[in-house]
Design a protein around this motif. Structure first.
Motif, PDB file in Angstrom:
ATOM      1  N   VAL A 148      44.415-100.562 -54.056  1.00  0.00           N
ATOM      2  CA  VAL A 148      45.457-101.186 -53.223  1.00  0.00           C
ATOM      3  C   VAL A 148      46.569-100.181 -52.934  1.00  0.00           C
ATOM      4  O   VAL A 148      47.041-100.057 -51.793  1.00  0.00           O
ATOM      5  CB  VAL A 148      46.016-102.444 -53.915  1.00  0.00           C
ATOM      6  N   VAL A 149      46.978 -99.449 -53.949  1.00  0.00           N
ATOM      7  CA  VAL A 149      48.026 -98.438 -53.766  1.00  0.00           C
ATOM      8  C   VAL A 149      47.529 -97.321 -52.848  1.00  0.00           C
ATOM      9  O   VAL A 149      48.238 -96.884 -51.931  1.00  0.00           O
ATOM     10  CB  VAL A 149      48.471 -97.867 -55.124  1.00  0.00           C
ATOM     11  N   ALA A 150      46.289 -96.860 -53.081  1.00  0.00           N
ATOM     12  CA  ALA A 150      45.729 -95.767 -52.274  1.00  0.00           C
ATOM     13  C   ALA A 150      45.581 -96.170 -50.810  1.00  0.00           C
ATOM     14  O   ALA A 150      45.660 -95.315 -49.914  1.00  0.00           O
ATOM     15  CB  ALA A 150      44.378 -95.344 -52.840  1.00  0.00           C
ATOM     16  N   ALA A 151      45.388 -97.477 -50.553  1.00  0.00           N
ATOM     17  CA  ALA A 151      45.243 -97.950 -49.179  1.00  0.00           C
ATOM     18  C   ALA A 151      46.570 -97.980 -48.426  1.00  0.00           C
ATOM     19  O   ALA A 151      46.591 -98.185 -47.213  1.00  0.00           O
ATOM     20  CB  ALA A 151      44.620 -99.344 -49.170  1.00  0.00           C
ATOM     21  N   GLY A 152      47.676 -97.787 -49.150  1.00  0.00           N
ATOM     22  CA  GLY A 152      48.974 -97.685 -48.501  1.00  0.00           C
ATOM     23  C   GLY A 152      49.819 -98.943 -48.528  1.00  0.00           C
ATOM     24  O   GLY A 152      50.886 -98.992 -47.895  1.00  0.00           O
ATOM     25  N   TYR A 153      49.385 -99.960 -49.262  1.00  0.00           N
ATOM     26  CA  TYR A 153      50.176-101.199 -49.334  1.00  0.00           C
ATOM     27  C   TYR A 153      51.384-101.031 -50.244  1.00  0.00           C
ATOM     28  O   TYR A 153      51.309-100.358 -51.280  1.00  0.00           O
ATOM     29  CB  TYR A 153      49.314-102.356 -49.848  1.00  0.00           C
ATOM     30  N   ALA A 154      52.478-101.673 -49.875  1.00  0.00           N
ATOM     31  CA  ALA A 154      53.653-101.725 -50.741  1.00  0.00           C
ATOM     32  C   ALA A 154      53.372-102.724 -51.855  1.00  0.00           C
ATOM     33  O   ALA A 154      52.964-103.863 -51.594  1.00  0.00           O
ATOM     34  CB  ALA A 154      54.877-102.159 -49.942  1.00  0.00           C
ATOM     35  N   VAL A 155      53.588-102.294 -53.091  1.00  0.00           N
ATOM     36  CA  VAL A 155      53.374-103.167 -54.246  1.00  0.00           C
ATOM     37  C   VAL A 155      54.705-103.269 -54.988  1.00  0.00           C
ATOM     38  O   VAL A 155      55.010-102.466 -55.873  1.00  0.00           O
ATOM     39  CB  VAL A 155      52.276-102.607 -55.171  1.00  0.00           C
ATOM     40  N   PRO A 156      55.512-104.273 -54.641  1.00  0.00           N
ATOM     41  CA  PRO A 156      56.856-104.367 -55.224  1.00  0.00           C
ATOM     42  C   PRO A 156      56.883-104.883 -56.655  1.00  0.00           C
ATOM     43  O   PRO A 156      57.899-104.734 -57.332  1.00  0.00           O
ATOM     44  CB  PRO A 156      57.588-105.318 -54.284  1.00  0.00           C
ATOM     45  N   LEU A 157      55.780-105.503 -57.127  1.00  0.00           N
ATOM     46  CA  LEU A 157      55.799-106.050 -58.479  1.00  0.00           C
ATOM     47  C   LEU A 157      54.382-106.126 -59.036  1.00  0.00           C
ATOM     48  O   LEU A 157      53.454-106.540 -58.338  1.00  0.00           O
ATOM     49  CB  LEU A 157      56.416-107.460 -58.493  1.00  0.00           C
ATOM     50  N   VAL A 158      54.251-105.742 -60.311  1.00  0.00           N
ATOM     51  CA  VAL A 158      52.986-105.846 -61.034  1.00  0.00           C
ATOM     52  C   VAL A 158      53.201-106.706 -62.280  1.00  0.00           C
ATOM     53  O   VAL A 158      54.123-106.448 -63.065  1.00  0.00           O
ATOM     54  CB  VAL A 158      52.460-104.454 -61.437  1.00  0.00           C
ATOM     55  N   LEU A 159      52.381-107.720 -62.461  1.00  0.00           N
ATOM     56  CA  LEU A 159      52.382-108.545 -63.669  1.00  0.00           C
ATOM     57  C   LEU A 159      51.206-108.128 -64.548  1.00  0.00           C
ATOM     58  O   LEU A 159      50.090-107.956 -64.055  1.00  0.00           O
ATOM     59  CB  LEU A 159      52.234-110.027 -63.317  1.00  0.00           C
ATOM     60  N   THR A 160      51.458-107.964 -65.834  1.00  0.00           N
ATOM     61  CA  THR A 160      50.390-107.633 -66.760  1.00  0.00           C
ATOM     62  C   THR A 160      50.735-108.190 -68.140  1.00  0.00           C
ATOM     63  O   THR A 160      51.875-108.596 -68.390  1.00  0.00           O
ATOM     64  CB  THR A 160      50.143-106.115 -66.810  1.00  0.00           C
ATOM     65  N   GLN A 161      49.733-108.221 -69.023  1.00  0.00           N
ATOM     66  CA  GLN A 161      49.954-108.753 -70.371  1.00  0.00           C
ATOM     67  C   GLN A 161      50.888-107.843 -71.171  1.00  0.00           C
ATOM     68  O   GLN A 161      50.956-106.638 -70.928  1.00  0.00           O
ATOM     69  CB  GLN A 161      48.617-108.873 -71.102  1.00  0.00           C
ATOM     70  N   PRO A 162      51.602-108.397 -72.136  1.00  0.00           N
ATOM     71  CA  PRO A 162      52.458-107.571 -73.009  1.00  0.00           C
ATOM     72  C   PRO A 162      51.643-106.503 -73.740  1.00  0.00           C
ATOM     73  O   PRO A 162      50.433-106.660 -73.944  1.00  0.00           O
ATOM     74  CB  PRO A 162      53.038-108.591 -73.993  1.00  0.00           C
ATOM     75  N   ASP A 163      52.311-105.424 -74.124  1.00  0.00           N
ATOM     76  CA  ASP A 163      51.653-104.373 -74.895  1.00  0.00           C
ATOM     77  C   ASP A 163      51.074-104.966 -76.185  1.00  0.00           C
ATOM     78  O   ASP A 163      51.687-105.839 -76.812  1.00  0.00           O
ATOM     79  CB  ASP A 163      52.652-103.270 -75.255  1.00  0.00           C
ATOM     80  N   ARG A 164      49.885-104.485 -76.579  1.00  0.00           N
ATOM     81  CA  ARG A 164      49.208-105.002 -77.763  1.00  0.00           C
ATOM     82  C   ARG A 164      48.900-103.871 -78.735  1.00  0.00           C
ATOM     83  O   ARG A 164      48.669-102.730 -78.315  1.00  0.00           O
ATOM     84  CB  ARG A 164      47.877-105.664 -77.372  1.00  0.00           C
ATOM     85  N   PRO A 165      48.844-104.180 -80.043  1.00  0.00           N
ATOM     86  CA  PRO A 165      48.411-103.165 -81.012  1.00  0.00           C
ATOM     87  C   PRO A 165      46.951-102.800 -80.767  1.00  0.00           C
ATOM     88  O   PRO A 165      46.117-103.666 -80.504  1.00  0.00           O
ATOM     89  CB  PRO A 165      48.580-103.859 -82.369  1.00  0.00           C
ATOM     90  N   ALA A 166      46.638-101.519 -80.854  1.00  0.00           N
ATOM     91  CA  ALA A 166      45.268-101.067 -80.623  1.00  0.00           C
ATOM     92  C   ALA A 166      45.031 -99.746 -81.341  1.00  0.00           C
ATOM     93  O   ALA A 166      45.976 -99.036 -81.708  1.00  0.00           O
ATOM     94  CB  ALA A 166      44.994-100.913 -79.127  1.00  0.00           C
ATOM     95  N   GLY A 167      43.765 -99.416 -81.542  1.00  0.00           N
ATOM     96  CA  GLY A 167      43.401 -98.150 -82.176  1.00  0.00           C
ATOM     97  C   GLY A 167      43.515 -98.206 -83.687  1.00  0.00           C
ATOM     98  O   GLY A 167      43.923 -99.209 -84.283  1.00  0.00           O
ATOM     99  N   ARG A 168      43.156 -97.101 -84.317  1.00  0.00           N
ATOM    100  CA  ARG A 168      43.161 -97.042 -85.778  1.00  0.00           C
ATOM    101  C   ARG A 168      44.547 -97.276 -86.365  1.00  0.00           C
ATOM    102  O   ARG A 168      44.710 -97.904 -87.401  1.00  0.00           O
ATOM    103  CB  ARG A 168      42.623 -95.687 -86.234  1.00  0.00           C
ATOM    104  N   GLY A 169      45.577 -96.756 -85.679  1.00  0.00           N
ATOM    105  CA  GLY A 169      46.928 -96.929 -86.182  1.00  0.00           C
ATOM    106  C   GLY A 169      47.578 -98.230 -85.752  1.00  0.00           C
ATOM    107  O   GLY A 169      48.716 -98.518 -86.149  1.00  0.00           O
ATOM    108  N   MET A 170      46.863 -99.016 -84.933  1.00  0.00           N
ATOM    109  CA  MET A 170      47.375-100.298 -84.431  1.00  0.00           C
ATOM    110  C   MET A 170      48.771-100.147 -83.819  1.00  0.00           C
ATOM    111  O   MET A 170      49.659-100.975 -84.017  1.00  0.00           O
ATOM    112  CB  MET A 170      47.385-101.347 -85.547  1.00  0.00           C
ATOM    113  N   LYS A 171      48.948 -99.079 -83.052  1.00  0.00           N
ATOM    114  CA  LYS A 171      50.203 -98.888 -82.346  1.00  0.00           C
ATOM    115  C   LYS A 171      50.183 -99.680 -81.053  1.00  0.00           C
ATOM    116  O   LYS A 171      49.135 -99.921 -80.465  1.00  0.00           O
ATOM    117  CB  LYS A 171      50.416 -97.398 -82.041  1.00  0.00           C
ATOM    118  N   LEU A 172      51.373-100.109 -80.602  1.00  0.00           N
ATOM    119  CA  LEU A 172      51.454-100.842 -79.349  1.00  0.00           C
ATOM    120  C   LEU A 172      50.937 -99.973 -78.209  1.00  0.00           C
ATOM    121  O   LEU A 172      51.307 -98.802 -78.079  1.00  0.00           O
ATOM    122  CB  LEU A 172      52.895-101.260 -79.064  1.00  0.00           C
ATOM    123  N   GLN A 173      50.082-100.568 -77.392  1.00  0.00           N
ATOM    124  CA  GLN A 173      49.481 -99.823 -76.289  1.00  0.00           C
ATOM    125  C   GLN A 173      49.613-100.609 -75.000  1.00  0.00           C
ATOM    126  O   GLN A 173      49.351-101.814 -74.947  1.00  0.00           O
ATOM    127  CB  GLN A 173      48.003 -99.560 -76.581  1.00  0.00           C
TER     128      GLN A 173
END
Length: 321
Positions: free
Chosen positions: A24-49
């Motif tokens: 969508v970005v590469a096609a040239g559209y303006a993207v004024p807002l992105v919604l996504t899930q909160p950062d979650r612990p992940a990996g061996r160290g369970m750091k927020l990702q």
């Protein structure tokens, strides 16, 4: 309006969605807002990702909101109110949704001028729900695809705008099919945005409706009483997550790849028929499987022969106990 002048919001979380956001970005559209899930612990160290979508959004300098919920009267009402304000300020023409992970309440569906478009990884109405790729492989479907849908309040019940099929081969896993569908979905959502005014909405019929329920890790335990063909499909459906496994000598053993073969004598389900460099042949409810790629706890996936050389496996023993 010039379609590239549309203000396109985006809601998604994993890599499947990130592929679409890049397009969508590469096609040239303006993207004024992105919604996504909160950062979650992940990996061996369970750091927020940060989610894959957040990483793409930040790389392109896009505004990101990460509400824990969107119900204005729910547990995360404060988050929802902040998200509502952000969406209102974004003044969206359309919101693209792909594997977001939160149910969109009616106030979200109604806010963009042209509503919300969903990228769904199946040929609706087959495999509505959370795990359409896994369930299609598990069921033995010969094809799947992408549906671009005008969202409504139901679970993947909205009118279909674009559909395109993709074959499922006998070697496809959820991992390989995911990548193909992600790329196809990215191309199709750009097409849908460019031609939105001319797309014909098609109401979903009731014939063929089925649901792709979320994958539970407990489903990964192999039931050797099932036919070999069903077990082999499940191995591919659960690759890379959560993986199928059995128990051998009290140890959990992940089984990644297998070949169908004959059960050449009367044997019990789960009985080891062969254990050598070629692999581990196991009797099933019908037929047998030659397991060719295995993984011990804490180790990597390797050819079965390498694993068996370090295990005391006896022909005639029963797996699963």
């Amino acid at each position: 309006m010039n379609v590239l002048g549309m203000r396109v919001g985006f809601a998604g979380t994993p890599e499947f969605a990130a592929t679409a956001l890049r397009a969508v970005v590469a096609a040239g559209y303006a993207v004024p807002l992105v919604l996504t899930q909160p950062d979650r612990p992940a990996g061996r160290g369970m750091k927020l990702q940060a989610s894959s979508v957040k990483q793409v959004a930040l790389a392109h300098g896009l505004e990101v909101a990460q509400p824990q919920g969107l119900r204005l009267d729910g547990k995360f009402a404060t988050d929802a109110a902040l998200a509502q304000a952000a969406l209102r300020a974004a003044n969206l023409d359309v919101l693209v949704v792909a594997a977001y992970g939160l149910i969109l309440p009616q106030w979200v569906l109604d806010m963009p001028r042209l509503g919300c478009l969903n990228i769904h990884g199946s040929l609706l109405p087959r495999w509505r729900g959370a795990a359409p790729i896994h369930r299609a492989i598990e069921a033995g479907d010969t094809q799947t695809g992408i549906t671009i849908m005008q969202m409504d309040a139901g679970l993947d019940t909205g009118d279909m705008l674009l559909c395109q099929a993709l074959p499922i081969t006998s070697s496809d896993t959820t991992g390989t099919l995911h990548d193909q569908l992600a790329a196809l979905g990215a191309r199709m959502i750009v097409q849908a945005l460019a031609t939105r005014s001319s797309l014909q909405a098609v109401v979903q019929g009731e014939a063929g409706v089925c649901y792709a329920h979320k994958i539970d890790k407990a489903e990964g335990l192999i039931d050797w009483t099932q036919p070999a063909s069903a077990i082999e499909r499940r191995l591919r459906a659960f690759d890379p997550f959560p993986g199928a496994h059995t128990v051998m000598n009290g140890e959990s053993l992940k089984c990644w790849r297998a070949q169908l073969c004959d059960n050449d004598h009367s044997s019990l389900a789960g009985e080891v028929l062969q254990a050598d460099l070629r692999g581990l042949r196991v009797a099933c409810g019908q037929g047998a499987l030659l397991l060719t790629e295995l993984q011990r706890p804490g180790a990597k996936r390797v050819p079965a022969g390498q694993v068996l050389s370090g295990l005391n496996v006896q022909v005639g023993q029963i797996l699963g106990c």
